[in-house]
Design an enzyme around this catalytic site. Structure first.
Site, PDB file in Angstrom:
ATOM      1  N   HIS A 126      15.926 -28.802  27.631  1.00 47.81           N
ATOM      2  CA  HIS A 126      15.560 -29.967  27.045  1.00 47.81           C
ATOM      3  C   HIS A 126      14.235 -30.042  28.591  1.00 47.81           C
ATOM      4  O   HIS A 126      13.896 -31.201  28.889  1.00 47.81           O
ATOM      5  CB  HIS A 126      16.202 -30.609  26.849  1.00 47.81           C
ATOM      6  N   ALA A 241      35.613 -31.864  27.296  1.00 47.19           N
ATOM      7  CA  ALA A 241      35.511 -30.855  27.443  1.00 47.19           C
ATOM      8  C   ALA A 241      35.740 -30.564  29.473  1.00 47.19           C
ATOM      9  O   ALA A 241      36.241 -29.476  28.816  1.00 47.19           O
ATOM     10  CB  ALA A 241      34.311 -30.833  27.645  1.00 47.19           C
TER      11      ALA A 241
HETATM   12  P1  OAD Z   1      25.128 -35.864  21.036  1.00 45.37           P
HETATM   13  O1  OAD Z   1      24.739 -37.545  21.476  1.00 45.37           O
HETATM   14  O2  OAD Z   1      23.660 -36.026  19.660  1.00 45.37           O
HETATM   15  O3  OAD Z   1      26.323 -35.075  20.959  1.00 45.37           O
HETATM   16  C1  OAD Z   1      27.333 -34.863  21.631  1.00 45.37           C
HETATM   17  C2  OAD Z   1      28.584 -34.386  21.404  1.00 45.37           C
HETATM   18  O4  OAD Z   1      29.209 -34.383  22.240  1.00 45.37           O
HETATM   19  C3  OAD Z   1      28.843 -35.264  19.894  1.00 45.37           C
HETATM   20  O5  OAD Z   1      29.534 -34.225  18.802  1.00 45.37           O
HETATM   21  C4  OAD Z   1      30.636 -35.623  20.347  1.00 45.37           C
HETATM   22  O6  OAD Z   1      31.767 -35.638  18.754  1.00 45.37           O
HETATM   23  C5  OAD Z   1      30.646 -34.343  21.679  1.00 45.37           C
HETATM   24  N1  OAD Z   1      31.432 -34.947  22.333  1.00 45.37           N
HETATM   25  C6  OAD Z   1      31.657 -36.549  23.393  1.00 45.37           C
HETATM   26  N2  OAD Z   1      32.630 -36.253  23.906  1.00 45.37           N
HETATM   27  C7  OAD Z   1      32.754 -35.417  24.220  1.00 45.37           C
HETATM   28  C8  OAD Z   1      33.678 -34.791  25.154  1.00 45.37           C
HETATM   29  N3  OAD Z   1      34.399 -35.964  26.345  1.00 45.37           N
HETATM   30  N4  OAD Z   1      34.059 -33.909  24.903  1.00 45.37           N
HETATM   31  C9  OAD Z   1      33.344 -32.803  24.779  1.00 45.37           C
HETATM   32  N5  OAD Z   1      32.025 -33.050  23.210  1.00 45.37           N
HETATM   33  C10 OAD Z   1      32.141 -34.705  23.853  1.00 45.37           C
HETATM   34  O7  OAD Z   1      24.096 -34.652  22.135  1.00 45.37           O
HETATM   35  P2  OAD Z   1      23.478 -33.253  22.125  1.00 45.37           P
HETATM   36  O8  OAD Z   1      23.572 -32.923  21.179  1.00 45.37           O
HETATM   37  O9  OAD Z   1      23.617 -33.068  23.438  1.00 45.37           O
HETATM   38  O10 OAD Z   1      16.848 -33.914  22.853  1.00 45.37           O
HETATM   39  O11 OAD Z   1      21.967 -34.264  21.699  1.00 45.37           O
HETATM   40  C11 OAD Z   1      21.714 -33.252  22.304  1.00 45.37           C
HETATM   41  C12 OAD Z   1      20.070 -34.216  21.798  1.00 45.37           C
HETATM   42  O12 OAD Z   1      19.699 -34.685  21.535  1.00 45.37           O
HETATM   43  C13 OAD Z   1      19.594 -34.132  23.290  1.00 45.37           C
HETATM   44  O13 OAD Z   1      19.335 -33.250  24.483  1.00 45.37           O
HETATM   45  C14 OAD Z   1      18.637 -34.838  23.091  1.00 45.37           C
HETATM   46  C15 OAD Z   1      18.894 -35.879  22.000  1.00 45.37           C
HETATM   47  O14 OAD Z   1      18.163 -36.350  21.292  1.00 45.37           O
HETATM   48  C16 OAD Z   1      16.213 -34.820  23.141  1.00 45.37           C
HETATM   49  O15 OAD Z   1      15.571 -36.081  24.403  1.00 45.37           O
HETATM   50  C17 OAD Z   1      14.726 -34.078  23.494  1.00 45.37           C
END
Ligand code: OAD
Length: 261
Positions: A126, A241
């Site tokens: 991204h 994490a």
């Molecule tokens: P999300 O915010 O969708 O998901 C974050 C994940 O991290 C969730 O499943 C939480 O449960 C988990 N989480 C929270 N705290 C944590 C911790 N301390 N350790 C491990 N896991 C934890 O984020 P992404 O999956 O990265 O795209 O989102 C993907 C994309 O959605 C982003 O890159 C962005 C957004 O729209 C664009 O901007 C194109």
């Protein structure tokens, strides 16, 4: 807690020669950054204050129509990343790469923290919010932060067009060069695939884990919450994490002084 699962994953990691980490905002949550969704999610409200979904504000279409609005929200993401530093999870992932073990990172994070922690094989699918460019002329510049961008939306010092960070906005294509690197590395194969801190909503983020599972390759998810991938992975570690990666590092190195991040 989760000792048996950590032991099992550490044993696989000890033997693995090629490891893929698919990472998302949850990995940087342990650096104090907000996630997009869930606890501390930036996008939890259905509509942002401008009365539209945040995905619309941060879209390529909106950038064409109203770049100032898109920039306002991009600047918030940058502000959230500004003083953050990498944590133990970034650091352990970087340290796992070395003689006898090649570690690749496919990250959705635009914060650049994997590279800052020392990871060399990073596919930031991204993009990177610190890399600014002009879509009209060839101007490009890496910035440490946006504090010097007083004019909004900021313009190109060479041609005066509106500049932007090198991130993928909603509705935009992924970078073909990065996809090619990803495809090439997937084709070479991995013997262990992790999904860490991502809600795994996008097909290209799910695919490496699903394909690994189908091929009989061990899959691991590190996430305190469950996702669509949780039921299919071989090991689900319901942990933060940094704690999980520290636990794995301790088991691999038998050191009392794991990185603190
Ligand atoms: P999300 O915010 O969708 O998901 C974050 C994940 O991290 C969730 O499943 C939480 O449960 C988990 N989480 C929270 N705290 C944590 C911790 N301390 N350790 C491990 N896991 C934890 O984020 P992404 O999956 O990265 O795209 O989102 C993907 C994309 O959605 C982003 O890159 C962005 C957004 O729209 C664009 O901007 C194109």
């Amino acid at each position: 807690m989760h000792e048996a699962a950590l032991d099992a994953v550490a044993a696989r990691l000890a033997d693995a020669r090629r490891v893929l980490f698919v990472t998302g905002a949850g990995l940087s949550a342990d650096s104090g950054l907000p996630t997009y969704r869930g606890v501390s999610g930036l996008y939890n409200d259905e509509h942002c204050e401008d009365g539209i979904p945040i995905e619309a504000a941060l879209s390529g279409d909106m950038f064409q129509i109203n770049p100032g609005l898109t920039w306002k929200h991009i600047a918030r993401i940058e502000l959230a990343c500004r003083d953050a530093t990498f944590n133990a999870a970034h650091e352990v992932i970087a340290r796992l790469d070395g003689p006898g073990r090649e570690v690749w990172v496919l990250t959705q994070n635009v914060d650049g923290l994997h590279a800052r922690a020392g990871s060399k094989r990073v596919i930031d699918i991204h993009g990177d919010v610190s890399q600014l460019f002009c879509p009209v002329c060839a101007w490009r510049e890496r910035v440490s932060d946006f504090s010097h961008l007083t004019e909004m939306p900021p313009t190109c010092p060479q041609c005066g067009a509106i500049i932007r960070p090198d991130v993928v906005l909603f509705g935009e294509m992924l970078d073909m060069d990065k996809l090619e690197v990803l495809q090439a590395e997937l084709a070479r194969g991995f013997d262990l695939v992790f999904s860490v801190g991502t809600s795994s909503l996008f097909p290209y983020i799910q695919a490496p884990v699903l394909e690994a599972k189908q091929a009989g390759i061990t899959t691991v998810e590190i996430n305190p919450d469950t996702t669509g991938l949780s039921p299919i992975v071989d090991h689900q570690l319901p942990m933060g994490a940094a704690d999980a990666m520290r636990g794995l590092y301790q088991r691999l190195t038998s050191t009392d002084t794991p990185p603190n991040g």
